[in-house]
Design an enzyme around this catalytic site. Sequence first.
Site, PDB file in Angstrom:
ATOM      1  CE  LYS A 164      -3.785   2.591   0.821  1.00 26.02           C
ATOM      2  NZ  LYS A 164      -4.812   2.888   1.780  1.00 26.02           N
ATOM      3  CD  GLU A 170      -7.846   7.645  -6.242  1.00 25.98           C
ATOM      4  OE1 GLU A 170      -7.824   7.505  -5.006  1.00 25.98           O
ATOM      5  OE2 GLU A 170      -8.754   7.212  -6.971  1.00 25.98           O
ATOM      6  CG  HIS A 220     -13.405  -0.737  -4.117  1.00 21.31           C
ATOM      7  ND1 HIS A 220     -12.470  -1.747  -4.017  1.00 21.31           N
ATOM      8  CD2 HIS A 220     -13.522  -0.213  -2.876  1.00 21.31           C
ATOM      9  CE1 HIS A 220     -12.034  -1.819  -2.776  1.00 21.31           C
ATOM     10  NE2 HIS A 220     -12.658  -0.891  -2.061  1.00 21.31           N
ATOM     11  CG  HIS A 236     -18.359   1.790  -4.526  1.00 20.23           C
ATOM     12  ND1 HIS A 236     -17.348   2.360  -5.278  1.00 20.23           N
ATOM     13  CD2 HIS A 236     -17.897   1.721  -3.261  1.00 20.23           C
ATOM     14  CE1 HIS A 236     -16.335   2.632  -4.477  1.00 20.23           C
ATOM     15  NE2 HIS A 236     -16.626   2.258  -3.257  1.00 20.23           N
TER      16      HIS A 236
HETATM   17  N1  LIG Z   1      -8.735   6.210   4.586  1.00 16.33           N
HETATM   18  C1  LIG Z   1      -8.620   5.194   3.773  1.00 16.33           C
HETATM   19  O1  LIG Z   1      -7.683   5.091   2.979  1.00 16.33           O
HETATM   20  C2  LIG Z   1      -9.649   4.121   3.826  1.00 16.33           C
HETATM   21  C3  LIG Z   1      -9.451   2.927   3.113  1.00 16.33           C
HETATM   22  C4  LIG Z   1     -10.405   1.921   3.232  1.00 16.33           C
HETATM   23  C5  LIG Z   1     -11.522   2.103   4.038  1.00 16.33           C
HETATM   24  N2  LIG Z   1     -11.665   3.292   4.713  1.00 16.33           N
HETATM   25  C6  LIG Z   1     -12.815   3.493   5.593  1.00 16.33           C
HETATM   26  O2  LIG Z   1     -12.704   2.578   6.673  1.00 16.33           O
HETATM   27  C7  LIG Z   1     -13.997   2.333   7.199  1.00 16.33           C
HETATM   28  C8  LIG Z   1     -14.163   0.867   7.447  1.00 16.33           C
HETATM   29  O3  LIG Z   1     -13.208   0.473   8.405  1.00 16.33           O
HETATM   30  P1  LIG Z   1     -13.380  -0.870   9.242  1.00 16.33           P
HETATM   31  O4  LIG Z   1     -13.668  -1.977   8.323  1.00 16.33           O
HETATM   32  O5  LIG Z   1     -12.209  -0.965  10.144  1.00 16.33           O
HETATM   33  O6  LIG Z   1     -14.745  -0.625  10.028  1.00 16.33           O
HETATM   34  P2  LIG Z   1     -15.044  -0.040  11.485  1.00 16.33           P
HETATM   35  O7  LIG Z   1     -14.134   1.050  11.847  1.00 16.33           O
HETATM   36  O8  LIG Z   1     -16.497   0.204  11.511  1.00 16.33           O
HETATM   37  O9  LIG Z   1     -14.680  -1.264  12.422  1.00 16.33           O
HETATM   38  C9  LIG Z   1     -15.400  -2.439  12.280  1.00 16.33           C
HETATM   39  C10 LIG Z   1     -16.030  -2.893  13.603  1.00 16.33           C
HETATM   40  O10 LIG Z   1     -15.053  -3.555  14.368  1.00 16.33           O
HETATM   41  C11 LIG Z   1     -14.954  -2.961  15.659  1.00 16.33           C
HETATM   42  N3  LIG Z   1     -13.558  -3.108  16.039  1.00 16.33           N
HETATM   43  C12 LIG Z   1     -12.481  -2.487  15.520  1.00 16.33           C
HETATM   44  N4  LIG Z   1     -11.379  -2.987  16.050  1.00 16.33           N
HETATM   45  C13 LIG Z   1     -11.757  -3.958  16.922  1.00 16.33           C
HETATM   46  C14 LIG Z   1     -11.063  -4.871  17.747  1.00 16.33           C
HETATM   47  N5  LIG Z   1      -9.725  -4.914  17.762  1.00 16.33           N
HETATM   48  N6  LIG Z   1     -11.778  -5.718  18.521  1.00 16.33           N
HETATM   49  C15 LIG Z   1     -13.140  -5.720  18.480  1.00 16.33           C
HETATM   50  N7  LIG Z   1     -13.846  -4.907  17.695  1.00 16.33           N
HETATM   51  C16 LIG Z   1     -13.159  -4.044  16.927  1.00 16.33           C
HETATM   52  C17 LIG Z   1     -15.443  -1.551  15.471  1.00 16.33           C
HETATM   53  O11 LIG Z   1     -15.901  -1.004  16.683  1.00 16.33           O
HETATM   54  C18 LIG Z   1     -16.559  -1.769  14.459  1.00 16.33           C
HETATM   55  O12 LIG Z   1     -17.715  -2.229  15.075  1.00 16.33           O
HETATM   56  C19 LIG Z   1     -14.980   2.914   6.200  1.00 16.33           C
HETATM   57  O13 LIG Z   1     -15.507   4.103   6.719  1.00 16.33           O
HETATM   58  C20 LIG Z   1     -14.132   3.195   4.968  1.00 16.33           C
HETATM   59  O14 LIG Z   1     -14.619   4.278   4.224  1.00 16.33           O
HETATM   60  C21 LIG Z   1     -10.762   4.286   4.619  1.00 16.33           C
END
Ligand SMILES: NC(=O)c1ccc[n+]([C@@H]2O[C@H](COP(=O)([O-])OP(=O)(O)OC[C@H]3O[C@@H](n4cnc5c(N)ncnc54)[C@H](O)[C@@H]3O)[C@@H](O)[C@H]2O)c1
Length: 382
Positions: free
Chosen positions: A235, A245, A262, A266
């Site tokens: 990455k 980008e 994606h 989406h």
């Molecule tokens: N900035 C970027 O480059 C980028 C890239 C991809 C995705 N995103 C964003 O990331 C988000 C998705 O992230 P995600 O999949 O981590 O979802 P999330 O942050 O909602 O976490 C998923 C779930 O797991 C729980 N959780 C997290 N860590 C935990 C742990 N260690 N133990 C128990 N529970 C835990 C959280 O509370 C949540 O319920 C989206 O908003 C997406 O748009 C951003």
Amino acid sequence: MRRLQIQLARDARTSEINIGDGLRRELGSYIRNDERLKPRRVGVISNRRVFALYGRDVMRSLKAAKFSAVEWLMPEGERYKSLRSLERLLTFLAEKSFERSDVVVALGGGVVGDLAGFSAAVYLRGIPLIQLPTSLLAQIDSSVGGKTAVNLPTGKNLVGAFHQPANVLIDVGTLNSLPQRELVAGFCEMTKQALIGSQSLFEQTVAYLRKSPFGARLRATDELEALIAAHCEFKASIVAGDERESTDRLDRSSRKVLNFGHTTAHALEAVTNYRVFRHGEAVGYGLLVAGEISRSLGLLQQEELVALREAVQLCGPLPTAGQLNLNRILRAVKHDKKSLGGEINWVLLEGIGRPKIVSGREINESLLRQSLQTVLKAPTRK
Ligand SMILES: NC(=O)c1ccc[n+]([C@@H]2O[C@H](COP(=O)([O-])OP(=O)(O)OC[C@H]3O[C@@H](n4cnc5c(N)ncnc54)[C@H](O)[C@@H]3O)[C@@H](O)[C@H]2O)c1
């Protein structure tokens, strides 16, 4: 314990990524030993679930390093990645008199990371950020690369900024408490990166998945640490070459290749009002559809398609999708927000580790329909 550095050519800023078991307990000393950081206050941004699990270790380590540490907790869920939450968080930082040299730490998954990251990007026009990602997706993807954002009611991630974290501390020990569906979603995103990364990243990922039966918790092994490091390295290599980008780049190293899978994902999320799939699960289907299209266009060999299918299967069960209306999905694909000048660019594969950006004009509707049909109506998916 592994250490990587991302050097962004544009202005030679460096982001450091540290990967190991238990790093949350070392946050305070990392900040203390980083010459670029001189905070008096550290704001830990998290949600209730993650903070209940890991907040105590983090706050202890900050206090042991003599920082004044305060926490701000958001409710759980994507819908709280909003302008409203952002305003609350910025107000909190202001009320606590955070200054330019103070530090924001994002402790949680991608939702916390994106909101906390955006607050650090805009508060006082930018203050230092440390990512301490705790979900698999956040550890291999969202915490690396400096994208931050909140959602609008009209769409996801429509308001944001590029703000590179000074440090990403990846504590693989936190993955042990991750719910099963989050693991499946994270594995799908990992498989995406592996497929566009390289043959060796793909093989390393599949070998790990084969040894991780569905239902098992993730243990902080050396193999897992090495795998996460390899994904961060991939990455980081893409980000370092195309930090923002560029809209006009369509080559294999452009940041756009990270959108592999994606376009369909989406669309699946949109037609189900974001209620059926975790994003990563929808990406799992997206990889399969992109694989089918790549094969039909003669870009991908049959045995490579079979390997792609096996990798997605190894990620774990995806929610059923056979009941979804194909016409609605096709319409949603045409409205994908990643389209440019009204045209969709698909990321396809011309081999494992060899992504290719292809204009949507080369993919006619019947090919798309057929590929969706093959994947979504397949009886084998649980
Ligand atoms: N900035 C970027 O480059 C980028 C890239 C991809 C995705 N995103 C964003 O990331 C988000 C998705 O992230 P995600 O999949 O981590 O979802 P999330 O942050 O909602 O976490 C998923 C779930 O797991 C729980 N959780 C997290 N860590 C935990 C742990 N260690 N133990 C128990 N529970 C835990 C959280 O509370 C949540 O319920 C989206 O908003 C997406 O748009 C951003």
